[in-house]
Enzyme design. Structure first.
Site, PDB file in Angstrom:
ATOM      1  N   HIS A  15       0.846  -1.199   0.000  1.00 11.24           N
ATOM      2  CA  HIS A  15       0.000   0.000   0.000  1.00 11.24           C
ATOM      3  C   HIS A  15       0.881   1.248   0.000  1.00 11.24           C
ATOM      4  O   HIS A  15       1.378   1.674   1.047  1.00 11.24           O
ATOM      5  CB  HIS A  15      -0.921  -0.058   1.235  1.00 11.24           C
ATOM      6  CG  HIS A  15      -1.882   1.075   1.328  1.00 11.24           C
ATOM      7  ND1 HIS A  15      -2.397   1.526   2.520  1.00 11.24           N
ATOM      8  CD2 HIS A  15      -2.430   1.866   0.375  1.00 11.24           C
ATOM      9  CE1 HIS A  15      -3.216   2.535   2.288  1.00 11.24           C
ATOM     10  NE2 HIS A  15      -3.253   2.754   1.000  1.00 11.24           N
ATOM     11  N   GLU A  50       2.812   0.619   3.385  1.00 18.38           N
ATOM     12  CA  GLU A  50       2.194  -0.267   4.378  1.00 18.38           C
ATOM     13  C   GLU A  50       2.172  -1.674   3.753  1.00 18.38           C
ATOM     14  O   GLU A  50       1.557  -1.866   2.695  1.00 18.38           O
ATOM     15  CB  GLU A  50       0.763   0.243   4.646  1.00 18.38           C
ATOM     16  CG  GLU A  50       0.173  -0.190   5.955  1.00 18.38           C
ATOM     17  CD  GLU A  50      -1.239   0.411   6.170  1.00 18.38           C
ATOM     18  OE1 GLU A  50      -1.909   0.799   5.200  1.00 18.38           O
ATOM     19  OE2 GLU A  50      -1.664   0.450   7.335  1.00 18.38           O
ATOM     20  N   ASN A  98      -5.613   3.730   6.840  1.00 19.50           N
ATOM     21  CA  ASN A  98      -6.959   4.228   6.533  1.00 19.50           C
ATOM     22  C   ASN A  98      -7.960   3.989   7.643  1.00 19.50           C
ATOM     23  O   ASN A  98      -8.987   4.658   7.704  1.00 19.50           O
ATOM     24  CB  ASN A  98      -7.435   3.640   5.208  1.00 19.50           C
ATOM     25  CG  ASN A  98      -6.714   4.319   4.061  1.00 19.50           C
ATOM     26  OD1 ASN A  98      -6.485   5.527   4.110  1.00 19.50           O
ATOM     27  ND2 ASN A  98      -6.308   3.557   3.074  1.00 19.50           N
TER      28      ASN A  98
HETATM   29  P1  NAD Z   1      -7.895   5.767 -10.274  1.00 18.15           P
HETATM   30  O1  NAD Z   1      -9.354   5.804 -10.459  1.00 18.15           O
HETATM   31  O2  NAD Z   1      -7.103   7.028 -10.401  1.00 18.15           O
HETATM   32  O3  NAD Z   1      -7.241   4.717 -11.303  1.00 18.15           O
HETATM   33  C1  NAD Z   1      -7.696   3.402 -11.470  1.00 18.15           C
HETATM   34  C2  NAD Z   1      -7.268   2.916 -12.859  1.00 18.15           C
HETATM   35  O4  NAD Z   1      -7.587   1.507 -12.944  1.00 18.15           O
HETATM   36  C3  NAD Z   1      -8.034   3.611 -14.001  1.00 18.15           C
HETATM   37  O5  NAD Z   1      -7.081   4.193 -14.910  1.00 18.15           O
HETATM   38  C4  NAD Z   1      -8.807   2.483 -14.663  1.00 18.15           C
HETATM   39  O6  NAD Z   1      -8.928   2.608 -16.069  1.00 18.15           O
HETATM   40  C5  NAD Z   1      -7.954   1.267 -14.286  1.00 18.15           C
HETATM   41  N1  NAD Z   1      -8.627  -0.025 -14.373  1.00 18.15           N
HETATM   42  C6  NAD Z   1      -9.918  -0.338 -14.069  1.00 18.15           C
HETATM   43  N2  NAD Z   1     -10.149  -1.640 -14.323  1.00 18.15           N
HETATM   44  C7  NAD Z   1      -8.978  -2.167 -14.785  1.00 18.15           C
HETATM   45  C8  NAD Z   1      -8.593  -3.467 -15.220  1.00 18.15           C
HETATM   46  N3  NAD Z   1      -9.443  -4.481 -15.236  1.00 18.15           N
HETATM   47  N4  NAD Z   1      -7.327  -3.640 -15.635  1.00 18.15           N
HETATM   48  C9  NAD Z   1      -6.453  -2.593 -15.651  1.00 18.15           C
HETATM   49  N5  NAD Z   1      -6.771  -1.342 -15.256  1.00 18.15           N
HETATM   50  C10 NAD Z   1      -8.027  -1.141 -14.825  1.00 18.15           C
HETATM   51  O7  NAD Z   1      -7.644   5.072  -8.860  1.00 18.15           O
HETATM   52  P2  NAD Z   1      -6.398   5.271  -7.851  1.00 18.15           P
HETATM   53  O8  NAD Z   1      -6.681   6.405  -6.948  1.00 18.15           O
HETATM   54  O9  NAD Z   1      -5.113   5.223  -8.616  1.00 18.15           O
HETATM   55  O10 NAD Z   1      -6.551   3.944  -6.967  1.00 18.15           O
HETATM   56  C11 NAD Z   1      -6.019   2.699  -7.394  1.00 18.15           C
HETATM   57  C12 NAD Z   1      -5.865   1.806  -6.191  1.00 18.15           C
HETATM   58  O11 NAD Z   1      -4.947   2.409  -5.273  1.00 18.15           O
HETATM   59  C13 NAD Z   1      -7.158   1.568  -5.404  1.00 18.15           C
HETATM   60  O12 NAD Z   1      -7.175   0.248  -4.918  1.00 18.15           O
HETATM   61  C14 NAD Z   1      -7.051   2.577  -4.277  1.00 18.15           C
HETATM   62  O13 NAD Z   1      -7.780   2.179  -3.142  1.00 18.15           O
HETATM   63  C15 NAD Z   1      -5.559   2.539  -4.002  1.00 18.15           C
HETATM   64  N6  NAD Z   1      -4.987   3.721  -3.335  1.00 18.15           N
HETATM   65  C16 NAD Z   1      -5.397   4.981  -3.690  1.00 18.15           C
HETATM   66  C17 NAD Z   1      -4.814   6.087  -3.054  1.00 18.15           C
HETATM   67  C18 NAD Z   1      -5.189   7.494  -3.461  1.00 18.15           C
HETATM   68  O14 NAD Z   1      -4.788   8.444  -2.753  1.00 18.15           O
HETATM   69  N7  NAD Z   1      -5.902   7.702  -4.547  1.00 18.15           N
HETATM   70  C19 NAD Z   1      -3.843   5.923  -2.065  1.00 18.15           C
HETATM   71  C20 NAD Z   1      -3.426   4.616  -1.741  1.00 18.15           C
HETATM   72  C21 NAD Z   1      -4.018   3.535  -2.395  1.00 18.15           C
END
Ligand code: NAD
Length: 297
Positions: free
Chosen positions: A140, A152, A190
């Site tokens: 994470h 994490e 979180n």
């Molecule tokens: P985001 O919405 O910015 O990006 C997600 C991406 O995944 C999109 O570009 C989408 O097209 C792609 N996607 C969807 N289905 C897919 C598939 N089957 N194969 C390949 N790509 C696919 O989301 P994010 O904020 O980058 O979050 C991604 C992960 O990271 C989540 O699990 C989130 O909980 C985690 N996360 C987010 C943050 C944050 O601050 N945003 C921090 C830590 C962890």
């Protein structure tokens, strides 16, 4: 020995994770179902590398080498066939993650470690749809990935010591600080952060104070670099809601119920910085933002 890394999902987190691995000499295959997301990711990585060159934190050669270590794909099959490690950073949705991991398990070499960057979904649950639960782990990263030191590391119920140690060492190779935690809803980061953000949204919802007032109290009073509403916009309001739902369902405790204002904003498509508007409105093409019209007094 980990050399080839596949990052699944090229959004906010995926591009940062790909950036950090590529900058540290790993061959990175970046996969997304959306070509525009991949194009945007490469643009963002290039812009961030340019900023690092300008600040003399890396040389132009290091920038070029980093970009040369990156290849983009719109389907997983080719992208994972030589992977030593897959880091999944797709949308925070349990059904989607289970589908992705089942497929990754079928397509990746048997030796590959499968990691998820999930903010809150159970690693044990994700591992249960694979034939290799001992090699499934949470990695994470924090947003923005190139800047934030913490990773994490979440051990699922079946994750082995060997796999945990490999991923802890790998995180240090990326010049990050790994912290090992167990697999319970929200992990540590979180479980503590999201109730605070939810409380800030509730304070706004109940009219206790305005957006800027709430953020200023937490910035100046608690020395937080960003107020909780600005941070929620930065994380993505959809991501915040998804994490609160996991905490709420996972613990069955009403204290984690998402504030109705957050639910409404996500339903209305106001997802924060990435959609251009959340608690603040982000001025396109600049780093400027101001309180959204709906929250102006
Ligand atoms: P985001 O919405 O910015 O990006 C997600 C991406 O995944 C999109 O570009 C989408 O097209 C792609 N996607 C969807 N289905 C897919 C598939 N089957 N194969 C390949 N790509 C696919 O989301 P994010 O904020 O980058 O979050 C991604 C992960 O990271 C989540 O699990 C989130 O909980 C985690 N996360 C987010 C943050 C944050 O601050 N945003 C921090 C830590 C962890």
């Amino acid at each position: 020995m980990i050399k080839n890394v596949t990052v699944v999902g090229a959004g906010t987190m995926g591009n940062g994770i790909a950036h950090v691995f590529a900058m540290n000499g790993f061959q990175v295959n970046l996969v997304d179902i959306s070509q525009p997301a991949l194009d945007k990711a490469i643009k963002t990585i290039t812009k961030n590398l340019d900023r690092m060159v300008k600040k003399e934190r890396i040389t132009s050669d290091e920038k070029n080498n980093t970009l040369a270590n990156l290849t983009t794909y719109t389907s997983s099959a080719e992208a994972v066939k030589d992977a030593d490690l897959v880091v999944e950073a797709a949308t925070e949705n349990i059904d989607l993650k289970l589908k992705i991991f089942k497929q990754l398990d079928e397509l990746s070499p048997a030796k590959a470690i499968l990691a998820s960057n999930t903010s809150s979904i159970s690693i044990t649950k994700i591992a249960s749809v694979t034939q290799r639960p001992e090699k499934v782990i949470g990695m994470h990263f924090m947003n923005p990935v190139p800047v934030m030191k913490l990773v994490e590391i979440i051990r699922g119920y079946s994750t082995t010591d060997e796999v945990t140690n490999i991923i802890m060492d790998l995180s240090r190779t990326l010049k990050k600080v790994p912290v090992e935690v167990n697999d319970y809803p929200g992990f540590v980061a979180n479980r503590i952060l999201l109730p605070m953000i939810n409380e800030a949204i509730s304070a706004l919802f109940e009219g206790v104070a305005g957006v800027e007032e709430i953020d200023t109290v937490m910035k100046l009073g608690m020395a937080h670099p960003m107020g909780p509403l600005r941070l929620a916009d930065f994380i993505g309001l959809d991501v915040c809601l998804a994490i609160l739902n996991v905490l709420h369902q996972g613990f069955g405790n009403p204290k984690y119920a998402p504030c109705p204002l957050l639910v409404n904003m996500v339903t209305a498509g106001k997802l924060g910085q990435k959609s251009g508007e959340g608690f603040y409105r982000y001025i396109p093409g600049t780093r400027d933002f101001e309180v959204s019209d709906v929250f102006k007094k």
